[in-house]
Scaffold this motif. Structure first.
Motif, PDB file in Angstrom:
ATOM      1  N   GLY A  70      -6.889  -2.783  -3.003  1.00  0.00           N
ATOM      2  CA  GLY A  70      -8.337  -2.700  -2.830  1.00  0.00           C
ATOM      3  C   GLY A  70      -9.037  -2.047  -4.005  1.00  0.00           C
ATOM      4  N   SER A  75       0.829  -1.208   0.000  1.00  0.00           N
ATOM      5  CA  SER A  75       0.000   0.000   0.000  1.00  0.00           C
ATOM      6  C   SER A  75       0.864   1.259   0.000  1.00  0.00           C
ATOM      7  CB  SER A  75      -1.010  -0.028   1.152  1.00  0.00           C
ATOM      8  OG  SER A  75      -0.512   0.639   2.275  1.00  0.00           O
ATOM      9  N   SER A  93     -10.074  -0.340   1.987  1.00  0.00           N
ATOM     10  CA  SER A  93      -9.456  -1.585   1.509  1.00  0.00           C
ATOM     11  C   SER A  93      -8.918  -2.427   2.658  1.00  0.00           C
ATOM     12  CB  SER A  93      -8.348  -1.272   0.502  1.00  0.00           C
ATOM     13  OG  SER A  93      -7.417  -0.378   1.074  1.00  0.00           O
ATOM     14  N   HIS A 127      -3.716   2.894  -1.786  1.00  0.00           N
ATOM     15  CA  HIS A 127      -4.880   2.052  -1.498  1.00  0.00           C
ATOM     16  C   HIS A 127      -6.167   2.847  -1.666  1.00  0.00           C
ATOM     17  CE1 HIS A 127      -3.756   3.546   2.685  1.00  0.00           C
ATOM     18  NE2 HIS A 127      -4.950   4.057   2.497  1.00  0.00           N
TER      19      HIS A 127
END
Ligand SMILES: Nc1ncnc2c1ncn2[C@@H]1O[C@H](COP(=O)(O)OP(=O)(O)OP(=O)(O)O)[C@@H](O)[C@H]1O
Ligand SMILES: [Mg+2]
Length: 443
Positions: free
Chosen positions: A256, A198, A207, A203
């Motif tokens: 995500g 991330s 997520s 992200h």
């Protein structure tokens, strides 16, 4: 920055432009002329390191000017449509011949070879890339490679022992690249494995627990610039596979997220491990290594840079003099030991030692002492670690000096942090200076 000069003489305007473009990529400063008289005017304006000379020009033969160019110091390469024997150029021994039509790779070889000769002849006259000190041949070769690779979009892998200047090199590649975006550095070893993806790719909101809003990762932050992935072998192998895909596609997906985002980012990676050993140990994916190592830049250890040690020591001293408004000098008595020390911590170790000696010296002479009890070099400047068996006095001195360094010489804050009185700090400094350091110096 000084660069070699090239004059392209040809009545074919397209060829002149193409040759000038190539020459620019090969770091030449190129000028064009389309006739014999144009070439004469160019010669009157200045000297050229290399001349590409067409034979059949509208107002005469290029061969008539070769001798004058050579007398002015140029190397002349004749560009001709027919073999040397037929043009009479065979009698000019030092001249290179290029047969038309000229391929890009032939031209590139000619220019690269000429650049190499120029570079060696001028002894690195093109200057050092930003941040570097030292003119040893080993480093000149590094500078040359940085200059060549910087303006391309090649991914670069920088290898070298700790403290050899990998980050300096990464910044130099970025600064000489002409890329307008930022330089973003990520230490892959300093971020928890589960968070690294991330951090790099960003992200989407929701997520994972705590992802309260969308976040752009380092790749997106480095848009238009350079992303420096330090300690690449610390990246988990699964993420290395993902990174490889990103390098291939130039697109990322936020953690995500579903859609892909195109990124224009130049990646430079570094490691202080031997890549072959890291692959054998399973901490560097071979496929990623091949992709990253499109251009591999190897930084030599400081002990292989000869006189650079003194040059860097003097330069650091000069910086310190500027910072503290003093005019201290390196004590000649320590030159020999500086040049014979093994420098396991390389330039970082040298810088720290000079800084320390500077703080300790009360007079104008700064004596740098290379003790066998050096602390183990650490990438994090706030850490100090010692080998078992290091005399307590050395540990004490080291801790005092490192803390002083940290507080930029402020003795009250140093005393407070170490839990001793300011008077004790002064006493220790005087004691170490008077006796302790000399006794611990094996030389
Ligand atoms: N040739 C050089 N001239 C002057 N300073 C240098 C040179 N090389 C490195 N340095 C300095 O030495 C220190 C260490 O350099 P750098 O952080 O780039 O090393 P590194 O190879 O990335 O080390 P590590 O592997 O521990 O991360 C920095 O303060 C840097 O400015
Ligand atoms: Mg580094």
């Amino acid at each position: 920055m000084e660069r070699p000069t090239l004059l392209v003489v040809d009545d074919d305007h397209e060829f002149v432009e193409a040759a000038r473009t190539y020459a620019g990529l090969c770091q030449f400063e190129a000028t064009g002329a389309h006739s014999l008289s144009g070439a004469r005017r160019a010669l009157a304006r200045g000297a050229y390191y290399l001349v590409l000379m067409d034979v059949a020009l509208p107002d005469g033969s290029g061969l008539d000017l070769i001798e004058q160019f050579r007398q002015s110091g140029s190397t002349v390469a004749v560009v001709t449509g027919s073999a040397p024997a037929q043009t009479g150029t065979a009698s000019l021994p030092a001249t290179d011949y290029l047969l038309k039509p000229l391929s890009g790779s032939r031209l590139e070889t000619l220019l690269t070879d000429a650049y190499e000769r120029w570079y060696l002849r001028t002894g690195g006259g093109a200057g050092r890339p930003p941040g570097f000190i030292g003119d040893s041949p080993a480093m000149k070769w590094v500078y040359h490679q940085i200059r060549r690779v910087a303006p391309t979009d090649a991914t670069v892998l920088i290898v070298g022992e700790s403290g050899t200047g990998k980050e300096v090199a990464a910044r130099a590649v970025h600064e000489s690249s002409g890329r307008g975006g930022p330089f973003v550095a990520v230490n892959c070893g300093a971020v928890a494995h589960e968070l690294l993806a991330s951090h790099l790719f960003g992200h989407e909101r929701g997520s994972f627990t705590g992802a309260v809003r969308q976040h752009k990762g380092h790749f997106e932050q480095a848009e238009g610039g350079t992303l420096f992935l330090d300690e690449i072998t610390e990246m988990p192998p699964s993420l290395q596979a993902h990174l490889l895909r990103v390098l291939e596609t130039r697109r990322i997906t936020r953690v995500g997220g579903y859609g892909e985002v195109a990124v224009d980012v130049r990646v430079v990676a570094a490691t202080n491990r031997d890549p072959d050993k890291a692959i054998a140990a399973g901490i560097l994916r071979e496929d990623l290594y091949f992709r990253l190592g499109e251009f591999c830049l190897s930084l030599p250890p400081l002990r292989e840079r000869g006189n650079d040690v003194l040059q860097i020591a003097q330069a650091v001293l000069h910086q310190l003099n500027e910072r503290y408004g003093e005019s201290k000098q390196l004590d000649e008595a320590c030159w020999h030991s500086l040049q014979n020390h093994a420098w396991p911590g390389n330039v970082r170790e040298l810088r720290n030692l000079v800084h320390r000696a500077y703080i300790m010296s009360s007079g104008r002479k700064v004596r740098v002492i290379c003790s066998p009890y050096q602390p183990v070099p650490a990438a994090d400047a706030s850490l100090v670690s010692f080998r078992v068996g290091t005399p307590l006095e050395v540990v004490e001195r080291e801790m005092l000096l490192r803390t002083l360094e940290h507080f930029r010489g402020d003795k009250s804050r140093t005393a407070q942090a170490l839990g001793i009185s300011v008077k004790t700090v002064y006493n220790h400094l005087t004691r170490h200076q008077d006796a302790g350091m000399e006794q611990l110096d094996p030389a």
